[in-house]
Write a protein that holds these residues in place. Structure first.
Motif, short mmCIF file in Angstrom:
data_model
loop_
_atom_site.label_atom_id
_atom_site.label_comp_id
_atom_site.label_asym_id
_atom_site.label_seq_id
_atom_site.Cartn_x
_atom_site.Cartn_y
_atom_site.Cartn_z
N ILE A 88 0.85 -1.20 0.00
CA ILE A 88 0.00 0.00 0.00
C ILE A 88 0.88 1.25 0.00
O ILE A 88 0.69 2.18 -0.80
N GLY A 89 1.87 1.24 0.88
CA GLY A 89 2.79 2.39 0.94
C GLY A 89 3.54 2.58 -0.38
O GLY A 89 3.77 3.71 -0.81
N VAL A 92 0.98 4.24 -2.88
CA VAL A 92 0.69 5.65 -2.59
C VAL A 92 1.94 6.51 -2.82
O VAL A 92 1.85 7.63 -3.31
N THR A 164 0.12 20.11 5.27
CA THR A 164 0.50 18.76 5.69
C THR A 164 1.49 18.80 6.85
O THR A 164 1.34 18.07 7.83
N GLN A 168 1.95 16.75 10.51
CA GLN A 168 2.84 15.59 10.63
C GLN A 168 4.27 16.03 10.36
O GLN A 168 4.50 16.99 9.63
N LEU A 171 6.37 13.34 5.51
CA LEU A 171 5.31 12.77 4.66
C LEU A 171 5.04 11.33 5.07
O LEU A 171 3.89 10.89 5.08
N ALA A 172 6.10 10.60 5.43
CA ALA A 172 5.94 9.20 5.80
C ALA A 172 5.58 9.04 7.27
O ALA A 172 5.62 7.92 7.78
N GLY A 173 5.21 10.12 7.95
CA GLY A 173 4.74 10.01 9.34
C GLY A 173 5.75 10.55 10.33
O GLY A 173 6.14 11.71 10.27
N PHE B 84 -3.98 1.38 5.47
CA PHE B 84 -2.78 2.21 5.26
C PHE B 84 -1.54 1.37 4.96
O PHE B 84 -0.66 1.82 4.23
N GLU B 87 3.10 2.26 9.23
CA GLU B 87 3.25 3.68 9.59
C GLU B 87 3.61 4.55 8.39
O GLU B 87 3.16 5.69 8.29
N ILE B 88 4.45 4.02 7.49
CA ILE B 88 4.82 4.82 6.32
C ILE B 88 3.59 5.07 5.45
O ILE B 88 3.30 6.19 5.04
N GLY B 89 2.84 4.00 5.20
CA GLY B 89 1.63 4.13 4.40
C GLY B 89 0.62 5.06 5.05
O GLY B 89 -0.05 5.84 4.36
N GLY B 91 1.32 7.63 7.01
CA GLY B 91 1.81 9.00 6.84
C GLY B 91 1.56 9.52 5.44
O GLY B 91 1.03 10.62 5.26
N VAL B 92 1.92 8.74 4.43
CA VAL B 92 1.79 9.21 3.05
C VAL B 92 0.31 9.35 2.69
O VAL B 92 -0.09 10.28 1.97
N THR B 93 -0.54 8.45 3.22
CA THR B 93 -1.98 8.55 2.97
C THR B 93 -2.55 9.80 3.64
O THR B 93 -3.40 10.49 3.07
N GLN B 94 -2.08 10.11 4.85
CA GLN B 94 -2.55 11.33 5.53
C GLN B 94 -2.14 12.58 4.74
O GLN B 94 -2.92 13.53 4.62
N ALA B 95 -0.93 12.56 4.19
CA ALA B 95 -0.51 13.69 3.37
C ALA B 95 -1.41 13.81 2.13
O ALA B 95 -1.81 14.93 1.75
N ASN B 97 -4.48 12.86 2.00
CA ASN B 97 -5.76 13.35 2.53
C ASN B 97 -5.75 14.89 2.62
O ASN B 97 -6.71 15.56 2.20
#
Lengths: 226, 226
Positions: A88-89, A92, A164, A168, A171-173, B84, B87-89, B91-95, B97
């Motif tokens: 998934i990561g 995205v 963003t 956070q 970007l990756a959290g 997601f 954690e990486i997924g 973060g990138v998904t939240q960005a 969003n």
């Protein structure tokens, strides 16, 4: 040792944004590598790769071209310190890669093209002007004159990223990963090739960039810049 | 059973884009849920949530507001079928969003605001007009007259996504995940509330949307629309 072929400018500046993605990915994985300079106007040294674009990475007998393919190769070959964090990561992040190349890179190019021209290797100046003026559909001098409008457009593209980084740290959290290296590559391109500071200190994007420049003992900070 | 409070329009249309993110996330997790209608002009039914915005989700004793927080809650509480991917997924998904909410949603709103007004619940018409005309800084009629320019701007925002779907089937890679639901929510909002078809059949975005509408036995396809 892994070899990375990349563009070189005046004073040995390394300015290919795509090469910066590969550089940061290699550091993220904790891999040592050597870099080998290439000129825009003389790509004989990367003929073995079967292509004409940098970066090219050589890991023992494996040759990989294209920054995204290099990232995928590193993620598949070296499992520790994930760049994507699963499928998934990876998806995205690849979508972000495409967005960056289609929306952000052109907006930044409009701002810094004339500055880049002053800092490419002297042997590349004519080549750069000819190809770039076709891309821009104007002369480098015209692009310099339109820089204020280009800055305004760049600001619009960056606004969601500023929002963003209010939410956070990366970007990756909570820690940087490949999506951050994609974004850093665009700012590093500007930082290495243009004397213009694009971000105010209070901008969340600027604070994120500082965190990125601190990574790996200041790896991206401590390089020849404009 | 999980309860989801969401906006209702004419003919029981469910049009809140943020609610569509929660709906798809619930289906992704394989969770049953019931939906409860809310009016823009009467939010007494969600007073228990402590806020005035939908969606609100109630899972036994847990109340969660805000579509992003609902997604995070579902991901933490129900481990199967990740939204997601680590954690990486996340973060990138939240960005993504944040990007969607700051760049894509406003661009779509400019195109469909007047159409939405015709399809909100009759009791909400005045409320919608008053709040929306402040957001748009023009009347709904003026926004309708400017729709061609708004469509052009929307097309620019969407171009990198069209390029993305030439390279990958879903934002999350080979299968849909939360990033895809974020993007679908914006098109579903338009689909439910505007009679205008925004995507040509040959557009890679249109083909992606068809794949999304097919998910979960046509869950997003088989709803009242414009």
């Amino acid at each position: 040792m892994i070899a990375l072929y990349e563009l070189k400018g005046k004073n040995d500046r390394r300015y290919s944004l795509f090469s910066w993605r590969a550089r940061m990915a290699l550091r993220h994985k904790g891999l040592d590598f050597e870099t080998l300079p290439v000129l825009l106007s003389d790509k004989a040294v990367i003929e073995f790769s079967g292509g004409k674009t940098v970066p090219v990475m050589k890991d023992k007998d494996t040759v990989v071209r294209d920054s995204w393919k290099i990232a995928e190769y590193l993620e598949n070959r070296y499992q520790d310190h994930p760049l994507f964090g699963g499928e998934i990561g990876r998806g995205v992040t690849q979508a972000f890669n495409t967005w960056a190349d289609r929306a952000l890179v052109p907006a930044m190019l409009q701002v810094i093209a004339a500055d880049i021209h002053e800092r490419v290797d002297t042997l590349d100046e004519n080549y750069f002007r000819q190809t770039m003026e076709k891309v821009l559909r104007m002369t480098l001098e015209e692009s310099r004159a339109k820089r204020d409008a280009a800055l305004l457009q760049l600001g619009k593209v960056l606004e969601p990223l500023q929002a963003t980084f209010k939410r956070q740290a990366f970007l990756a959290g909570v820690a940087a990963a490949y999506a951050d290296y994609i974004l850093l590559s665009v700012f590093q391109w500007a930082r290495v090739m243009s004397p213009r500071e694009l971000l105010a200190p209070e901008d969340p994007l600027c604070q994120w960039r500082e965190r990125m420049l601190d990574l790996y003992d200041g790896f991206a900070r401590n390089v020849p810049t404009a």
